[in-house]
Structures are given as structure tokens and as C-alpha cells.
Design a protein around this motif. Sequence first.
Motif, PDB file in Angstrom:
ATOM      1  N   SER A 143       0.874  -1.165   0.000  1.00 55.68           N
ATOM      2  CA  SER A 143       0.000   0.000   0.000  1.00 55.68           C
ATOM      3  C   SER A 143       0.917   1.222   0.000  1.00 55.68           C
ATOM      4  CB  SER A 143      -0.892  -0.003   1.241  1.00 55.68           C
ATOM      5  OG  SER A 143      -1.737   1.114   1.237  1.00 55.68           O
ATOM      6  N   VAL A 144       0.720   2.096  -0.974  1.00 57.71           N
ATOM      7  CA  VAL A 144       1.596   3.243  -1.169  1.00 57.71           C
ATOM      8  C   VAL A 144       0.767   4.522  -1.052  1.00 57.71           C
ATOM      9  CG1 VAL A 144       3.173   4.365  -2.790  1.00 57.71           C
ATOM     10  CG2 VAL A 144       3.043   1.878  -2.727  1.00 57.71           C
ATOM     11  N   LEU A 145       1.305   5.521  -0.355  1.00 56.47           N
ATOM     12  CA  LEU A 145       0.664   6.829  -0.231  1.00 56.47           C
ATOM     13  C   LEU A 145       1.385   7.819  -1.144  1.00 56.47           C
ATOM     14  CD1 LEU A 145       0.257   6.864   3.637  1.00 56.47           C
ATOM     15  CD2 LEU A 145      -1.468   6.278   1.929  1.00 56.47           C
ATOM     16  N   VAL A 146       0.619   8.601  -1.892  1.00 59.07           N
ATOM     17  CA  VAL A 146       1.187   9.523  -2.878  1.00 59.07           C
ATOM     18  C   VAL A 146       0.531  10.892  -2.734  1.00 59.07           C
ATOM     19  CG1 VAL A 146       1.470   9.975  -5.354  1.00 59.07           C
ATOM     20  CG2 VAL A 146       1.603   7.631  -4.504  1.00 59.07           C
ATOM     21  N   VAL A 147       1.347  11.941  -2.806  1.00 62.89           N
ATOM     22  CA  VAL A 147       0.848  13.311  -2.897  1.00 62.89           C
ATOM     23  C   VAL A 147       1.295  13.834  -4.258  1.00 62.89           C
ATOM     24  CG1 VAL A 147       0.927  15.649  -1.954  1.00 62.89           C
ATOM     25  CG2 VAL A 147       1.021  13.677  -0.416  1.00 62.89           C
ATOM     26  N   ALA A 148       0.335  14.314  -5.052  1.00 58.54           N
ATOM     27  CA  ALA A 148       0.637  14.791  -6.397  1.00 58.54           C
ATOM     28  C   ALA A 148      -0.064  16.117  -6.647  1.00 58.54           C
ATOM     29  CB  ALA A 148       0.197  13.768  -7.430  1.00 58.54           C
ATOM     30  N   ASP A 149       0.581  16.973  -7.429  1.00 60.25           N
ATOM     31  CA  ASP A 149      -0.008  18.221  -7.885  1.00 60.25           C
ATOM     32  C   ASP A 149      -0.370  18.079  -9.351  1.00 60.25           C
ATOM     33  OD1 ASP A 149      -0.017  19.791  -5.649  1.00 60.25           O
ATOM     34  OD2 ASP A 149       1.790  20.911  -6.157  1.00 60.25           O
ATOM     35  N   SER A 150      -1.417  18.778  -9.768  1.00 61.07           N
ATOM     36  CA  SER A 150      -1.843  18.744 -11.155  1.00 61.07           C
ATOM     37  C   SER A 150      -2.339  20.122 -11.551  1.00 61.07           C
ATOM     38  CB  SER A 150      -2.968  17.713 -11.328  1.00 61.07           C
ATOM     39  OG  SER A 150      -3.509  17.772 -12.617  1.00 61.07           O
ATOM     40  N   LYS A 151      -2.072  20.491 -12.782  1.00 56.75           N
ATOM     41  CA  LYS A 151      -2.650  21.719 -13.339  1.00 56.75           C
ATOM     42  C   LYS A 151      -3.522  21.291 -14.507  1.00 56.75           C
ATOM     43  CE  LYS A 151      -1.720  26.315 -15.085  1.00 56.75           C
ATOM     44  NZ  LYS A 151      -0.704  27.325 -15.396  1.00 56.75           N
ATOM     45  N   VAL A 152      -4.801  21.642 -14.435  1.00 52.62           N
ATOM     46  CA  VAL A 152      -5.778  21.266 -15.447  1.00 52.62           C
ATOM     47  C   VAL A 152      -6.178  22.500 -16.233  1.00 52.62           C
ATOM     48  CG1 VAL A 152      -8.056  20.264 -15.864  1.00 52.62           C
ATOM     49  CG2 VAL A 152      -6.634  19.393 -14.002  1.00 52.62           C
ATOM     50  N   THR A 153      -6.051  22.425 -17.553  1.00 53.53           N
ATOM     51  CA  THR A 153      -6.528  23.495 -18.423  1.00 53.53           C
ATOM     52  C   THR A 153      -7.590  22.919 -19.357  1.00 53.53           C
ATOM     53  OG1 THR A 153      -4.779  23.081 -20.051  1.00 53.53           O
ATOM     54  CG2 THR A 153      -4.334  24.754 -18.388  1.00 53.53           C
ATOM     55  N   ASN A 154      -8.533  23.764 -19.734  1.00 55.37           N
ATOM     56  CA  ASN A 154      -9.553  23.378 -20.709  1.00 55.37           C
ATOM     57  C   ASN A 154     -10.141  24.643 -21.313  1.00 55.37           C
ATOM     58  OD1 ASN A 154     -11.630  24.284 -18.902  1.00 55.37           O
ATOM     59  ND2 ASN A 154     -11.548  22.325 -17.851  1.00 55.37           N
ATOM     60  N   SER A 155     -11.112  24.471 -22.197  1.00 53.44           N
ATOM     61  CA  SER A 155     -11.674  25.635 -22.876  1.00 53.44           C
ATOM     62  C   SER A 155     -12.367  26.592 -21.898  1.00 53.44           C
ATOM     63  CB  SER A 155     -12.641  25.195 -23.977  1.00 53.44           C
ATOM     64  OG  SER A 155     -13.660  24.365 -23.445  1.00 53.44           O
ATOM     65  N   ALA A 156     -12.874  26.093 -20.771  1.00 55.83           N
ATOM     66  CA  ALA A 156     -13.529  26.949 -19.779  1.00 55.83           C
ATOM     67  C   ALA A 156     -12.528  27.624 -18.839  1.00 55.83           C
ATOM     68  CB  ALA A 156     -14.525  26.139 -18.954  1.00 55.83           C
ATOM     69  N   ALA A 157     -11.351  27.033 -18.685  1.00 61.21           N
ATOM     70  CA  ALA A 157     -10.322  27.589 -17.790  1.00 61.21           C
ATOM     71  C   ALA A 157      -8.961  27.522 -18.485  1.00 61.21           C
ATOM     72  CB  ALA A 157     -10.294  26.824 -16.473  1.00 61.21           C
ATOM     73  N   PRO A 158      -8.745  28.347 -19.518  1.00 58.30           N
ATOM     74  CA  PRO A 158      -7.486  28.283 -20.267  1.00 58.30           C
ATOM     75  C   PRO A 158      -6.256  28.659 -19.443  1.00 58.30           C
ATOM     76  CG  PRO A 158      -8.825  30.141 -21.002  1.00 58.30           C
ATOM     77  CD  PRO A 158      -9.664  29.345 -20.040  1.00 58.30           C
ATOM     78  N   GLU A 159      -6.448  29.428 -18.361  1.00 58.58           N
ATOM     79  CA  GLU A 159      -5.315  29.782 -17.493  1.00 58.58           C
ATOM     80  C   GLU A 159      -4.942  28.642 -16.559  1.00 58.58           C
ATOM     81  OE1 GLU A 159      -8.978  30.321 -15.308  1.00 58.58           O
ATOM     82  OE2 GLU A 159      -8.405  31.047 -17.277  1.00 58.58           O
ATOM     83  N   GLY A 160      -5.825  27.690 -16.421  1.00 61.52           N
ATOM     84  CA  GLY A 160      -5.547  26.489 -15.630  1.00 61.52           C
ATOM     85  C   GLY A 160      -5.988  26.603 -14.190  1.00 61.52           C
ATOM     86  N   GLN A 161      -6.222  25.449 -13.610  1.00 55.61           N
ATOM     87  CA  GLN A 161      -6.559  25.335 -12.198  1.00 55.61           C
ATOM     88  C   GLN A 161      -5.610  24.327 -11.566  1.00 55.61           C
ATOM     89  OE1 GLN A 161     -10.638  24.018 -12.235  1.00 55.61           O
ATOM     90  NE2 GLN A 161     -11.430  26.072 -12.542  1.00 55.61           N
TER      91      GLN A 161
END
Length: 74
Positions: A30-48
Motif C-alpha cells: 500500500s503506497v501513499l502519494v501526494v501529487a499536484d496537477s494543473k488542469v486546463t480546458n476551454s472553460a479555464a485556459p489559465e488552468g486550475q
Amino acid sequence: MTKLVAANKSVSEGQVLEAGIARSDERSASVLVVADSKVTNSAAPEGQSRTYRLRLDLVLEGGRWLTSNVEFVG
């Protein structure tokens, strides 16, 4: 779902910030992971930005470690 992602031009880029083994034996872990992600799309082109905390259960099959379950945690 795939058509929706393509229509919205969604892109997610991420990186693992931390990872650690919570428990293990010869055939499972069992492994614990912390990850960051930046999501961009047509509604949020600057990313979240999003941060994920996950627990992955792994099993050893045929000499390879495979994911048997993924859960979002606190």
C-alpha cells in the motif's frame, strides 16, 4: 467521457511530490502519494491547480507490480 474531454480540450499535467510505502510484504503493498496537477480546458485556459492525496494498493503479478485499487484520501 472521452468525447467530453476532447471537446473541452482538457489537458492535465502533474507531478508526484511525495510517495511512501505504508505497508508491504512479498506480494502486495500500500503506497501513499501526494501529487499536484494543473488542469486546463476551454472553460479555464489559465488552468486550475489541484493537489491529490492517493492510496494505491499494489499486487505483484508475473514479476510486475500492478495497481489493484486507487483511493483518494484526506
